[in-house]
Write an enzyme that holds these catalytic residues in place. Structure first.
Site, short mmCIF file in Angstrom:
data_model
loop_
_atom_site.label_atom_id
_atom_site.label_comp_id
_atom_site.label_asym_id
_atom_site.label_seq_id
_atom_site.Cartn_x
_atom_site.Cartn_y
_atom_site.Cartn_z
N ALA A 94 0.88 -1.13 0.16
CA ALA A 94 0.10 -0.02 -0.06
C ALA A 94 0.75 1.16 0.04
CB ALA A 94 -0.88 -0.23 1.22
N LYS A 98 -2.54 4.28 -4.34
CA LYS A 98 -3.45 4.69 -3.39
C LYS A 98 -4.93 4.80 -3.71
CE LYS A 98 -0.09 7.59 -1.22
NZ LYS A 98 -0.10 7.37 0.44
N ASN A 143 8.31 9.46 3.34
CA ASN A 143 7.09 10.21 2.95
C ASN A 143 6.18 10.68 4.18
OD1 ASN A 143 4.21 8.82 3.12
ND2 ASN A 143 5.58 7.16 3.39
N GLY A 146 0.40 11.38 4.54
CA GLY A 146 -0.90 11.57 5.44
C GLY A 146 -2.11 11.13 4.86
N PHE A 147 -2.31 10.15 4.13
CA PHE A 147 -3.53 9.48 3.84
C PHE A 147 -4.30 10.24 2.80
CE2 PHE A 147 -4.45 6.46 7.54
CZ PHE A 147 -3.45 5.74 7.29
N ASN A 206 -5.14 -0.45 9.07
CA ASN A 206 -3.92 0.17 9.09
C ASN A 206 -3.73 1.42 10.38
OD1 ASN A 206 -1.26 1.79 8.98
ND2 ASN A 206 -1.68 2.29 6.52
N SER A 209 0.42 4.18 10.45
CA SER A 209 1.28 5.24 9.65
C SER A 209 1.46 6.40 10.52
CB SER A 209 0.42 5.78 8.61
OG SER A 209 0.88 7.21 8.12
N ASN A 211 2.03 9.31 9.82
CA ASN A 211 1.79 10.62 9.32
C ASN A 211 0.47 11.14 9.51
OD1 ASN A 211 4.44 10.73 7.97
ND2 ASN A 211 3.73 9.18 6.56
N THR A 212 -0.46 10.33 10.38
CA THR A 212 -1.49 10.94 10.80
C THR A 212 -1.80 10.92 12.26
OG1 THR A 212 -2.81 9.81 8.96
CG2 THR A 212 -4.37 10.32 10.79
N LYS A 249 -1.79 -3.94 10.20
CA LYS A 249 -0.66 -3.55 9.78
C LYS A 249 0.14 -2.87 10.99
CE LYS A 249 1.93 -1.38 6.09
NZ LYS A 249 1.98 -1.25 4.63
N ASN A 280 5.16 -1.14 8.65
CA ASN A 280 4.98 0.20 7.90
C ASN A 280 6.42 0.70 7.98
OD1 ASN A 280 3.71 2.48 7.02
ND2 ASN A 280 1.77 1.90 7.91
N THR A 281 6.54 1.99 7.77
CA THR A 281 7.67 2.95 7.60
C THR A 281 7.96 2.99 9.11
OG1 THR A 281 6.17 4.99 7.41
CG2 THR A 281 7.28 3.72 5.57
N GLY A 331 12.16 -2.90 2.59
CA GLY A 331 13.69 -3.29 2.13
C GLY A 331 13.86 -4.26 1.19
N TYR A 352 8.04 -1.79 -2.32
CA TYR A 352 7.62 -0.64 -2.85
C TYR A 352 9.08 0.23 -3.41
CZ TYR A 352 5.54 4.22 -2.98
OH TYR A 352 4.87 5.39 -3.33
#
Length: 391
Positions: A94, A98, A143, A146-147, A206, A209, A211-212, A249, A280-281, A331, A352
């Protein structure tokens, strides 16, 4: 006359040279030449701003401009998971597609499954730009999208169109997120399950993340119990034939005690899920990073995440006693990277960032190398190798 003759010769030389270069480029693209993509195509793409390059990748996949892979998946790469047969264990994570625009193009280049999203209930633009950064020396990306999402309804319609066309035999997962301004995060996931469950081969909750704001706090055991119980009850209320597996996730930045708590929650009857995606990241910044963009806020992905991701897969495989299938991500650039995650406990893997640096041929390369590693170790199938290095 001599001058005219020289001009003609130079013109002829130019035409022959240009034709030769054009033919070489066309053949290299048609054959998905790995070195050509790595050394020529992707560096040219990287002349664009990262988000522009990402959008270009989506458009190329959407309109199926990359030739279909000639690699034929061997039987050893097949695996049955979530009640479905995966032609091969290499999926796209993902974050790339998107909005479910590029599924057929991603299928063409050889992915065994495709995960779209994250998808939020209502459309939202995400964080301010710039929000995507390459760390080229580190083969990494940061990245903070932010969804950004077209929303449930638009993605639903695209997936319905794909299913009705009956041309897409790919396994499609849908990654669900929450709206940034939502006052009821659990309800955002409930809505997503109701809306997108009937068109998904699996759904991903998810909550990892970075970023939220506040999202990762939903990995807390008490919040997670409420979330997963509501998610399961909603999924089970869907009509027969429309009840996809539910996956969770996880973030890579969890402590061991937090992992133990999560493992306990996801194994309980009322909150037991069908799979985990790890991971995730990361918000961590390893000291060995070279690129100046390492100071940017956001989630880091790519080669720097490889070892910590594989370690986390092994830990959760042990904590869940191998009872919950794992999708490994983080990775994956080579067949060896994929193999390490599989032997650590992952049933299938996703990539990805390697696509960002090596282009479409990386998919066939990983599959080819993975099939050879399985054969070298005497395994007839992926399933035989899952968790084989976990003690």
């Amino acid at each position: 006359m001599k001058s005219l003759s020289l001009k003609r010769k130079l013109r002829s030389l130019y035409i022959v040279t240009a034709s030769g270069i054009g033919a070489y480029v066309a053949i290299s693209l048609y054959k998905n030449n790995e070195k050509f993509y790595r050394n020529v195509v992707m560096p040219l793409v990287h002349l664009l701003e990262p988000e522009q390059a990402h959008r270009l990748g989506i458009l190329v996949s959407k309109y199926r401009l990359v030739p279909k892979t000639s690699y034929i998946d061997p039987d050893s790469l097949k695996i049955t998971l979530f009640g479905k047969e995966f032609k091969n264990p290499i999926g796209i994570a993902a974050g790339f597609d998107k909005h479910a625009e590029a599924v057929m193009g991603l299928r063409d280049i050889g992915f065994g499954f495709i995960e779209v999203g994250s998808v939020t209930p209502e459309p939202q633009s995400g964080n301010d730009k710039p929000r995507l950064f390459r760390l080229s020396e580190d083969f990494a990306v940061i990245n903070r999208y932010g969804f950004n999402s077209d929303g449930h309804q638009t993605v639903l319609q695209r997936l319905v169109n794909l299913r009705q066309a009956k041309k897409c035999d790919s396994i499609i997962g849908v990654n669900l997120g929450k709206n940034k301004t939502s006052t009821d995060a659990i309800n955002d996931y409930v809505i997503g399950i109701k809306k997108l469950g009937p068109v998904a081969d699996y759904l991903v909750i998810n909550v990892s993340s970075p970023n939220t704001p506040g999202l990762r706090t939903m990995q807390d055991k008490n919040v997670l119990k409420s979330l997963l119980k509501s998610a399961k009850d909603t999924r089970d209320s869907l009509p027969d034939g429309s009840r996809p597996p539910l996956l969770l996730k996880l973030a890579p930045d969890l402590s061991y005690s937090e992992l133990k708590d999560i493992a306990n929650v996801v194994r309980q009857k009322e909150t037991k899920i069908d799979g985990l995606i790890i991971c995730n990241t990361t918000i961590e910044r390893p000291q060995f990073l070279h690129n100046d963009n390492r100071t940017e806020t956001g989630g880091l992905s790519g080669k720097p995440l490889k070892d910590s991701s594989t370690k986390l897969i092994a830990e959760m495989y042990k904590l869940t006693r191998g009872e919950i299938p794992i999708i490994g991500v983080g990775g994956v650039f080579t067949g060896r990277d994929a193999y390490e995650k599989i032997t650590a406990g992952a049933s299938v893997v996703q990539l990805y960032t390697s696509l960002v640096y090596e282009g479409p041929p990386v998919v066939a390369k990983i599959k080819r190398e993975l099939a050879q590693l399985l054969a070298d170790d005497g395994y007839m199938s992926i399933s035989e190798a899952v968790g084989s290095n976990v003690k």
